[in-house]
Design an enzyme around this catalytic site. Structure first.
Site, short mmCIF file in Angstrom:
data_model
loop_
_atom_site.label_atom_id
_atom_site.label_comp_id
_atom_site.label_asym_id
_atom_site.label_seq_id
_atom_site.Cartn_x
_atom_site.Cartn_y
_atom_site.Cartn_z
N ASN A 11 0.87 -1.18 0.00
CA ASN A 11 0.00 0.00 0.00
C ASN A 11 0.90 1.23 0.00
OD1 ASN A 11 -1.80 2.05 0.43
ND2 ASN A 11 -2.39 1.41 2.51
N LYS A 13 0.13 4.29 -0.32
CA LYS A 13 -0.49 5.51 0.21
C LYS A 13 -0.18 6.67 -0.76
CE LYS A 13 -0.12 3.40 4.73
NZ LYS A 13 0.04 3.52 6.17
N HIS A 90 -9.33 1.29 5.10
CA HIS A 90 -8.05 1.51 5.78
C HIS A 90 -8.27 2.52 6.91
CE1 HIS A 90 -3.95 2.77 6.55
NE2 HIS A 90 -3.57 1.65 5.97
N GLU A 92 -6.67 4.98 7.83
CA GLU A 92 -6.48 6.38 7.42
C GLU A 92 -7.74 6.92 6.72
OE1 GLU A 92 -2.78 5.76 5.38
OE2 GLU A 92 -1.87 5.28 7.31
N GLU A 161 -5.12 -4.58 10.86
CA GLU A 161 -4.12 -3.52 11.00
C GLU A 161 -4.40 -2.75 12.28
OE1 GLU A 161 -2.20 -2.48 6.90
OE2 GLU A 161 -3.76 -1.05 7.40
N GLY A 167 2.72 2.67 10.79
CA GLY A 167 3.68 3.76 10.60
C GLY A 167 4.37 4.19 11.89
N SER A 206 3.70 -1.79 10.46
CA SER A 206 5.16 -1.85 10.66
C SER A 206 5.77 -3.21 10.32
CB SER A 206 5.51 -1.42 12.09
OG SER A 206 5.09 -0.08 12.31
P1 13P Z 1 3.24 0.63 7.71
O1 13P Z 1 3.75 -0.67 7.14
O2 13P Z 1 3.98 1.82 7.17
O3 13P Z 1 3.16 0.59 9.19
O4 13P Z 1 1.74 0.83 7.17
C1 13P Z 1 0.86 -0.23 7.30
C2 13P Z 1 -0.34 0.09 6.51
O5 13P Z 1 -1.08 1.01 6.83
C3 13P Z 1 -0.61 -0.69 5.30
O6 13P Z 1 -1.88 -0.46 4.80
#
Ligand code: 13P
Length: 245
Positions: A11, A13, A90, A92, A161, A167, A206
């Site tokens: 992903n 983003k 997601h 976010e 997640e 992140g 992560s």
């Molecule tokens: P990270 O791997 O950067 O923690 O992000 C995970 C994520 O949100 C994947 O959709």
């Protein structure tokens, strides 16, 4: 040996560019698709690029099929440019763009109607974990989707997640992740046993080359949804390698 083919999804983003896509495709093409399925989810504008057989996914989708919805992209358009997957719900999107469980369910339906596979993200916040509400919150998110589906599609993927692990560099321990994955599978079994056995449940938050092998070795973790580490070709390739069946 699992009946579920390992799946690793990057992903991106709001990151990456055409050059990264080209080098990522060249590297991912080297994987045996019978041993691990790899998917890249770049921003919408790059989905029209030819990825030479490497599967593509979108990071979101409209609930609508057509009409006056400025800025939206419909599932049928994603299908048209060769997408296979759509990430839905997601954290976010839920947090920053106000997507409720109802909107997430509508997006899952729109994805399935377009003949695409939704990767449905669920996960608790830091506060919910501290208040022992992980099971309750994740179950609620899974049910909010399944309760709205007319039949239990065999074309669903879930991604656990934990919001506190995204992140942040804080990964859920294998035990913490496995516990929630097993719980999600139990919820699926409440709807349909075959759905529970065949649905892939990815872990995200992560994931890095160093922790991926151990995570993927867990019984109920069928691959990963990777953010930051999917922006580096060799890091992502190592994670994919660690998922090989
Ligand atoms: P990270 O791997 O950067 O923690 O992000 C995970 C994520 O949100 C994947 O959709």
């Amino acid at each position: 040996m699992s009946i579920r083919l390992p799946l690793v999804v990057g992903n991106w983003k709001l990151n990456g560019d055409r050059e990264l896509l080209t080098s990522m495709v060249a590297r991912l093409k080297q994987f045996d698709a019978d041993k691990v399925e790899t998917v890249i989810c770049p921003p919408y504008v790059y989905l029209n690029e030819d990825t030479d057989g490497v599967k593509k996914g979108a990071q979101s989708v409209s609930t609508q099929d057509a009409g006056a919805f400025t800025g939206e992209v419909a599932g049928r358009m994603l299908r048209d440019v060769g997408c296979h997957y759509v990430i839905v719900g997601h954290s976010e999107r839920r947090e920053l763009f106000g997507e409720s469980d109802e909107v997430v369910a509508a997006k899952v339906k729109a994805t399935l109607d377009a003949g695409l596979i939704p990767i449905i993200c669920v996960g608790e916040t830091d506060e919910e974990r501290e208040n022992n509400q992980t099971t309750e919150r994740v179950t609620q998110q899974v049910k909010a989707v399944l309760d709205e589906l007319p039949s239990y599609s065999d074309s669903l993927v879930f991604a656990y997640e934990p919001v506190w692990a995204i992140g942040t560099g804080k990964t859920a321990s294998c035990e913490q992740a496995e516990e929630v994955h097993a719980m999600i599978r139990q919820v699926l079994a409440g709807y349909n046993q075959e759905l529970a056995e065949t649905t892939r449940i990815l872990y995200g938050g992560s994931v890095k080359p160093e922790n991926s092998k151990e995570l993927f070795a867990s019984d109920n973790i069928d691959g990963g949804l990777i953010g930051g580490a999917s922006l580096d070709v060799e890091s992502f390739a190592t994670i994919c390698e660690n998922a090989v069946a």
